[in-house]
Write a protein that holds these residues in place. Structure first.
Motif, PDB file in Angstrom:
ATOM      1  N   TYR A   1     -22.470  44.004 -29.806  1.00 30.45           N
ATOM      2  CA  TYR A   1     -23.891  44.130 -30.095  1.00 30.45           C
ATOM      3  C   TYR A   1     -24.721  44.228 -28.816  1.00 30.45           C
ATOM      4  O   TYR A   1     -25.676  45.003 -28.749  1.00 30.45           O
ATOM      5  CB  TYR A   1     -24.376  42.951 -30.938  1.00 30.45           C
ATOM      6  CG  TYR A   1     -23.698  42.854 -32.276  1.00 30.45           C
ATOM      7  CD1 TYR A   1     -23.877  43.828 -33.247  1.00 30.45           C
ATOM      8  CD2 TYR A   1     -22.851  41.791 -32.570  1.00 30.45           C
ATOM      9  CE1 TYR A   1     -23.254  43.749 -34.467  1.00 30.45           C
ATOM     10  CE2 TYR A   1     -22.214  41.691 -33.790  1.00 30.45           C
ATOM     11  CZ  TYR A   1     -22.426  42.678 -34.743  1.00 30.45           C
ATOM     12  OH  TYR A   1     -21.793  42.599 -35.961  1.00 30.45           O
ATOM     13  N   ILE A   2     -24.354  43.457 -27.813  1.00 35.48           N
ATOM     14  CA  ILE A   2     -25.064  43.507 -26.529  1.00 35.48           C
ATOM     15  C   ILE A   2     -24.852  44.866 -25.876  1.00 35.48           C
ATOM     16  O   ILE A   2     -25.806  45.476 -25.374  1.00 35.48           O
ATOM     17  CB  ILE A   2     -24.593  42.371 -25.598  1.00 35.48           C
ATOM     18  CG1 ILE A   2     -25.001  41.011 -26.162  1.00 35.48           C
ATOM     19  CG2 ILE A   2     -25.168  42.546 -24.198  1.00 35.48           C
ATOM     20  CD1 ILE A   2     -24.379  39.823 -25.442  1.00 35.48           C
ATOM     21  N   THR A   3     -23.641  45.363 -25.900  1.00 33.19           N
ATOM     22  CA  THR A   3     -23.335  46.663 -25.306  1.00 33.19           C
ATOM     23  C   THR A   3     -24.131  47.765 -25.998  1.00 33.19           C
ATOM     24  O   THR A   3     -24.670  48.659 -25.344  1.00 33.19           O
ATOM     25  CB  THR A   3     -21.822  46.952 -25.382  1.00 33.19           C
ATOM     26  OG1 THR A   3     -21.132  45.918 -24.676  1.00 33.19           O
ATOM     27  CG2 THR A   3     -21.482  48.299 -24.787  1.00 33.19           C
ATOM     28  N   GLU A   4     -24.222  47.702 -27.307  1.00 33.23           N
ATOM     29  CA  GLU A   4     -24.993  48.697 -28.059  1.00 33.23           C
ATOM     30  C   GLU A   4     -26.479  48.631 -27.698  1.00 33.23           C
ATOM     31  O   GLU A   4     -27.126  49.657 -27.493  1.00 33.23           O
ATOM     32  CB  GLU A   4     -24.810  48.480 -29.561  1.00 33.23           C
ATOM     33  CG  GLU A   4     -25.541  49.494 -30.410  1.00 33.23           C
ATOM     34  CD  GLU A   4     -25.344  49.234 -31.890  1.00 33.23           C
ATOM     35  OE1 GLU A   4     -26.224  49.641 -32.665  1.00 33.23           O
ATOM     36  OE2 GLU A   4     -24.328  48.632 -32.268  1.00 33.23           O
ATOM     37  N   ALA A   5     -27.011  47.428 -27.586  1.00 36.26           N
ATOM     38  CA  ALA A   5     -28.422  47.254 -27.243  1.00 36.26           C
ATOM     39  C   ALA A   5     -28.703  47.725 -25.812  1.00 36.26           C
ATOM     40  O   ALA A   5     -29.746  48.334 -25.537  1.00 36.26           O
ATOM     41  CB  ALA A   5     -28.828  45.795 -27.409  1.00 36.26           C
TER      42      ALA A   5
ATOM     43  N   LEU B   1     -20.676  40.032 -18.148  1.00 43.06           N
ATOM     44  CA  LEU B   1     -20.817  41.443 -18.490  1.00 43.06           C
ATOM     45  C   LEU B   1     -21.679  42.129 -17.448  1.00 43.06           C
ATOM     46  O   LEU B   1     -22.655  41.553 -16.973  1.00 43.06           O
ATOM     47  CB  LEU B   1     -21.481  41.594 -19.866  1.00 43.06           C
ATOM     48  CG  LEU B   1     -20.747  40.997 -21.053  1.00 43.06           C
ATOM     49  CD1 LEU B   1     -21.605  41.093 -22.308  1.00 43.06           C
ATOM     50  CD2 LEU B   1     -19.435  41.710 -21.266  1.00 43.06           C
ATOM     51  N   ASN B   2     -21.351  43.361 -17.087  1.00 37.56           N
ATOM     52  CA  ASN B   2     -22.119  44.142 -16.121  1.00 37.56           C
ATOM     53  C   ASN B   2     -22.508  45.476 -16.742  1.00 37.56           C
ATOM     54  O   ASN B   2     -21.655  46.152 -17.336  1.00 37.56           O
ATOM     55  CB  ASN B   2     -21.303  44.407 -14.855  1.00 37.56           C
ATOM     56  CG  ASN B   2     -21.090  43.157 -14.053  1.00 37.56           C
ATOM     57  OD1 ASN B   2     -22.039  42.450 -13.748  1.00 37.56           O
ATOM     58  ND2 ASN B   2     -19.850  42.873 -13.722  1.00 37.56           N
ATOM     59  N   TYR B   3     -23.780  45.848 -16.580  1.00 36.78           N
ATOM     60  CA  TYR B   3     -24.284  47.114 -17.087  1.00 36.78           C
ATOM     61  C   TYR B   3     -25.124  47.790 -16.019  1.00 36.78           C
ATOM     62  O   TYR B   3     -25.934  47.142 -15.366  1.00 36.78           O
ATOM     63  CB  TYR B   3     -25.165  46.898 -18.328  1.00 36.78           C
ATOM     64  CG  TYR B   3     -24.424  46.297 -19.484  1.00 36.78           C
ATOM     65  CD1 TYR B   3     -23.632  47.079 -20.315  1.00 36.78           C
ATOM     66  CD2 TYR B   3     -24.500  44.935 -19.742  1.00 36.78           C
ATOM     67  CE1 TYR B   3     -22.939  46.521 -21.371  1.00 36.78           C
ATOM     68  CE2 TYR B   3     -23.811  44.366 -20.805  1.00 36.78           C
ATOM     69  CZ  TYR B   3     -23.033  45.168 -21.614  1.00 36.78           C
ATOM     70  OH  TYR B   3     -22.351  44.619 -22.654  1.00 36.78           O
ATOM     71  N   SER B   4     -24.948  49.085 -15.846  1.00 36.35           N
ATOM     72  CA  SER B   4     -25.806  49.870 -14.966  1.00 36.35           C
ATOM     73  C   SER B   4     -26.979  50.365 -15.803  1.00 36.35           C
ATOM     74  O   SER B   4     -26.778  50.973 -16.857  1.00 36.35           O
ATOM     75  CB  SER B   4     -25.051  51.069 -14.397  1.00 36.35           C
ATOM     76  OG  SER B   4     -24.020  50.634 -13.567  1.00 36.35           O
ATOM     77  N   VAL B   5     -28.182  50.082 -15.334  1.00 40.89           N
ATOM     78  CA  VAL B   5     -29.378  50.448 -16.092  1.00 40.89           C
ATOM     79  C   VAL B   5     -30.383  51.164 -15.206  1.00 40.89           C
ATOM     80  O   VAL B   5     -30.351  51.057 -13.984  1.00 40.89           O
ATOM     81  CB  VAL B   5     -30.054  49.211 -16.742  1.00 40.89           C
ATOM     82  CG1 VAL B   5     -29.149  48.566 -17.755  1.00 40.89           C
ATOM     83  CG2 VAL B   5     -30.489  48.218 -15.697  1.00 40.89           C
TER      84      VAL B   5
END
Length: 78
Positions: free
Chosen positions: A68-72, A2-6
């Protein structure tokens, strides 16, 4: 993976990232312009703040956890 920009601006944000990793028992890396840090390491990552355009790569998760991870992670999204 999974990849997220933070966007991580403070110690509070680093602590939130560590809480997410511990809650879901996942591993991940923070990447930004040549910096690569562990998402569970608060002190090491503290030296590189602010991380304005960071990317978090998460592995070691179960498919049932993705929502759940995406929401967090949405709390830290850039």
């Amino acid at each position: 993976m999974l990849n997220y920009s933070v966007k991580i601006d403070s110690v509070k944000d680093l602590m939130e990232l560590k809480k997410i990793a511990n809650r879901f028992d996942i591993n991940g890396k923070i990447n930004q312009h040549g910096f690569h840090g562990d998402m569970r390491s608060v002190l090491k990552n503290l030296l590189y703040l602010p991380l304005d355009e960071a990317n978090v790569e998460i592995d070691g998760y179960r498919e049932s956890q993705v929502g759940y991870i995406t929401e967090a992670m949405s709390r830290l999204s850039a």
